[in-house]
Design a protein around this motif. Structure first.
Motif, PDB file in Angstrom:
ATOM      1  N   GLU A  63       0.867  -1.464   0.275  1.00 57.81           N
ATOM      2  CA  GLU A  63       0.143  -0.263  -0.046  1.00 57.81           C
ATOM      3  C   GLU A  63       1.335   1.243   0.404  1.00 57.81           C
ATOM      4  O   GLU A  63       0.525   2.527  -1.079  1.00 57.81           O
ATOM      5  CB  GLU A  63      -1.053   0.195   1.190  1.00 57.81           C
ATOM      6  CG  GLU A  63      -1.786  -0.826   0.880  1.00 57.81           C
ATOM      7  CD  GLU A  63      -2.780  -0.729   2.621  1.00 57.81           C
ATOM      8  OE1 GLU A  63      -2.624  -0.791   3.418  1.00 57.81           O
ATOM      9  OE2 GLU A  63      -3.522  -2.094   2.409  1.00 57.81           O
ATOM     10  N   LEU A  64       1.684   1.210   1.028  1.00 52.07           N
ATOM     11  CA  LEU A  64       2.096   1.916   0.952  1.00 52.07           C
ATOM     12  C   LEU A  64       3.650   2.832  -0.203  1.00 52.07           C
ATOM     13  O   LEU A  64       4.089   3.883  -0.583  1.00 52.07           O
ATOM     14  CB  LEU A  64       4.024   2.001   2.456  1.00 52.07           C
ATOM     15  CG  LEU A  64       3.153   2.191   3.500  1.00 52.07           C
ATOM     16  CD1 LEU A  64       4.091   2.184   4.284  1.00 52.07           C
ATOM     17  CD2 LEU A  64       2.820   3.778   3.782  1.00 52.07           C
ATOM     18  N   GLU A  65       4.163   1.533  -1.267  1.00 52.34           N
ATOM     19  CA  GLU A  65       4.543   1.621  -2.232  1.00 52.34           C
ATOM     20  C   GLU A  65       3.908   2.169  -3.393  1.00 52.34           C
ATOM     21  O   GLU A  65       3.548   3.164  -4.553  1.00 52.34           O
ATOM     22  CB  GLU A  65       5.645   0.420  -2.406  1.00 52.34           C
ATOM     23  CG  GLU A  65       6.627  -0.121  -1.992  1.00 52.34           C
ATOM     24  CD  GLU A  65       7.114  -1.787  -2.267  1.00 52.34           C
ATOM     25  OE1 GLU A  65       6.192  -2.539  -2.825  1.00 52.34           O
ATOM     26  OE2 GLU A  65       8.154  -1.820  -1.681  1.00 52.34           O
ATOM     27  N   THR A  70       2.390   6.412  -6.771  1.00 53.11           N
ATOM     28  CA  THR A  70       1.057   8.189  -6.720  1.00 53.11           C
ATOM     29  C   THR A  70       1.736   9.056  -5.963  1.00 53.11           C
ATOM     30  O   THR A  70       0.924  10.270  -7.606  1.00 53.11           O
ATOM     31  CB  THR A  70      -0.036   7.960  -6.439  1.00 53.11           C
ATOM     32  OG1 THR A  70      -0.417   5.924  -6.485  1.00 53.11           O
ATOM     33  CG2 THR A  70      -0.871   8.546  -5.862  1.00 53.11           C
ATOM     34  N   THR A  71       2.241   9.569  -5.693  1.00 53.18           N
ATOM     35  CA  THR A  71       2.581  10.434  -4.275  1.00 53.18           C
ATOM     36  C   THR A  71       4.186  11.290  -6.083  1.00 53.18           C
ATOM     37  O   THR A  71       3.727  12.246  -6.209  1.00 53.18           O
ATOM     38  CB  THR A  71       3.481  10.388  -3.792  1.00 53.18           C
ATOM     39  OG1 THR A  71       2.544   9.758  -2.332  1.00 53.18           O
ATOM     40  CG2 THR A  71       4.312  12.387  -2.773  1.00 53.18           C
ATOM     41  N   ARG A  72       4.732  10.427  -6.168  1.00 52.41           N
ATOM     42  CA  ARG A  72       5.867  10.813  -7.262  1.00 52.41           C
ATOM     43  C   ARG A  72       4.923  10.805  -8.388  1.00 52.41           C
ATOM     44  O   ARG A  72       5.750  12.516  -8.951  1.00 52.41           O
ATOM     45  CB  ARG A  72       6.941   9.270  -7.589  1.00 52.41           C
ATOM     46  CG  ARG A  72       7.836   9.249  -6.892  1.00 52.41           C
ATOM     47  CD  ARG A  72       8.799   8.270  -6.416  1.00 52.41           C
ATOM     48  NE  ARG A  72       9.577   8.064  -5.947  1.00 52.41           N
ATOM     49  CZ  ARG A  72      10.362   6.505  -4.997  1.00 52.41           C
ATOM     50  NH1 ARG A  72       9.908   5.908  -6.130  1.00 52.41           N
ATOM     51  NH2 ARG A  72      11.536   6.773  -4.225  1.00 52.41           N
ATOM     52  N   ASP A  73       3.921   9.795  -9.216  1.00 53.69           N
ATOM     53  CA  ASP A  73       3.380  10.633  -9.925  1.00 53.69           C
ATOM     54  C   ASP A  73       2.912  11.858  -9.820  1.00 53.69           C
ATOM     55  O   ASP A  73       2.749  12.879 -11.241  1.00 53.69           O
ATOM     56  CB  ASP A  73       2.504   9.392 -10.803  1.00 53.69           C
ATOM     57  CG  ASP A  73       2.746   8.428 -10.781  1.00 53.69           C
ATOM     58  OD1 ASP A  73       4.372   8.636 -11.348  1.00 53.69           O
ATOM     59  OD2 ASP A  73       2.370   7.628 -11.519  1.00 53.69           O
ATOM     60  N   ALA A  74       1.973  12.348  -9.177  1.00 53.16           N
ATOM     61  CA  ALA A  74       1.448  13.491  -8.655  1.00 53.16           C
ATOM     62  C   ALA A  74       3.073  14.503  -9.038  1.00 53.16           C
ATOM     63  O   ALA A  74       2.225  15.641  -9.821  1.00 53.16           O
ATOM     64  CB  ALA A  74       0.547  13.678  -7.743  1.00 53.16           C
ATOM     65  N   LEU A  75       3.801  14.645  -7.899  1.00 53.47           N
ATOM     66  CA  LEU A  75       4.722  15.404  -8.079  1.00 53.47           C
ATOM     67  C   LEU A  75       5.083  16.020  -9.501  1.00 53.47           C
ATOM     68  O   LEU A  75       5.531  16.938 -10.309  1.00 53.47           O
ATOM     69  CB  LEU A  75       6.403  15.110  -7.362  1.00 53.47           C
ATOM     70  CG  LEU A  75       7.819  15.841  -7.616  1.00 53.47           C
ATOM     71  CD1 LEU A  75       6.812  17.326  -6.337  1.00 53.47           C
ATOM     72  CD2 LEU A  75       8.589  15.246  -6.194  1.00 53.47           C
ATOM     73  N   LYS A  76       5.584  14.510 -10.039  1.00 52.21           N
ATOM     74  CA  LYS A  76       6.589  14.987 -11.632  1.00 52.21           C
ATOM     75  C   LYS A  76       5.544  15.487 -12.671  1.00 52.21           C
ATOM     76  O   LYS A  76       5.966  16.573 -13.420  1.00 52.21           O
ATOM     77  CB  LYS A  76       6.669  13.395 -12.248  1.00 52.21           C
ATOM     78  CG  LYS A  76       7.794  13.293 -13.293  1.00 52.21           C
ATOM     79  CD  LYS A  76       7.576  11.864 -14.327  1.00 52.21           C
ATOM     80  CE  LYS A  76       8.099  12.100 -15.769  1.00 52.21           C
ATOM     81  NZ  LYS A  76       8.448  10.676 -16.239  1.00 52.21           N
ATOM     82  N   GLU A  77       3.924  15.268 -12.121  1.00 49.79           N
ATOM     83  CA  GLU A  77       2.746  16.054 -13.318  1.00 49.79           C
ATOM     84  C   GLU A  77       3.025  17.792 -12.405  1.00 49.79           C
ATOM     85  O   GLU A  77       3.288  18.492 -13.392  1.00 49.79           O
ATOM     86  CB  GLU A  77       1.535  15.266 -12.514  1.00 49.79           C
ATOM     87  CG  GLU A  77       0.556  16.416 -13.497  1.00 49.79           C
ATOM     88  CD  GLU A  77      -0.295  15.545 -13.693  1.00 49.79           C
ATOM     89  OE1 GLU A  77      -1.808  16.385 -13.789  1.00 49.79           O
ATOM     90  OE2 GLU A  77      -0.991  14.444 -13.015  1.00 49.79           O
TER      91      GLU A  77
END
Length: 109
Positions: free
Chosen positions: A48-50, A55-62
């Motif tokens: 779940e944490l991974e 998801t957080t990394r993807d949002a940050l990249k976006e």
């Protein structure tokens, strides 16, 4: 009779040792089962944490992409504004020069 009593005592001792070994085995088995359950839960939480991290990394990249794009847009707008200001300043100089020329022509008339 004495030998028989000794053998019975040995049997009783071995039976108690067997029961104790069985209890120890069952206790260890339960502890192992609890550890397996805890490990399974920990692995699930890790997954779940991974996923959340990805998801957080993807949002940050976006967000970084949007920010970079917006910054480029602002830079283009600022550059266009500076060019427009420079053009307007040149136009003001030209108009002032024409105005001065007209004033001097009017003064000669």
């Amino acid at each position: 009779v004495e030998r028989e009593n000794g053998l019975r005592e040995d049997i009783r001792t071995h039976a108690e040792l067997c029961e104790q070994a069985q209890r120890n085995y069952e206790r260890e088995l339960l502890l192992h089962a609890e550890d397996v359950t805890a490990l399974t839960k920990a692995k699930g939480r890790l997954q779940e944490l991974e996923k959340e991290l990805q998801t957080t990394r993807d949002a940050l990249k976006e967000t970084e992409g949007k920010w970079t794009s917006a910054q480029e847009g602002w830079n283009l707008e600022r550059e266009a504004s500076h060019k427009e200001v420079a053009s307007l300043e040149d136009r003001i100089k030209d108009i002032n020069a024409q105005n001065s020329l007209l004033h001097s022509q009017l003064e000669t008339v």
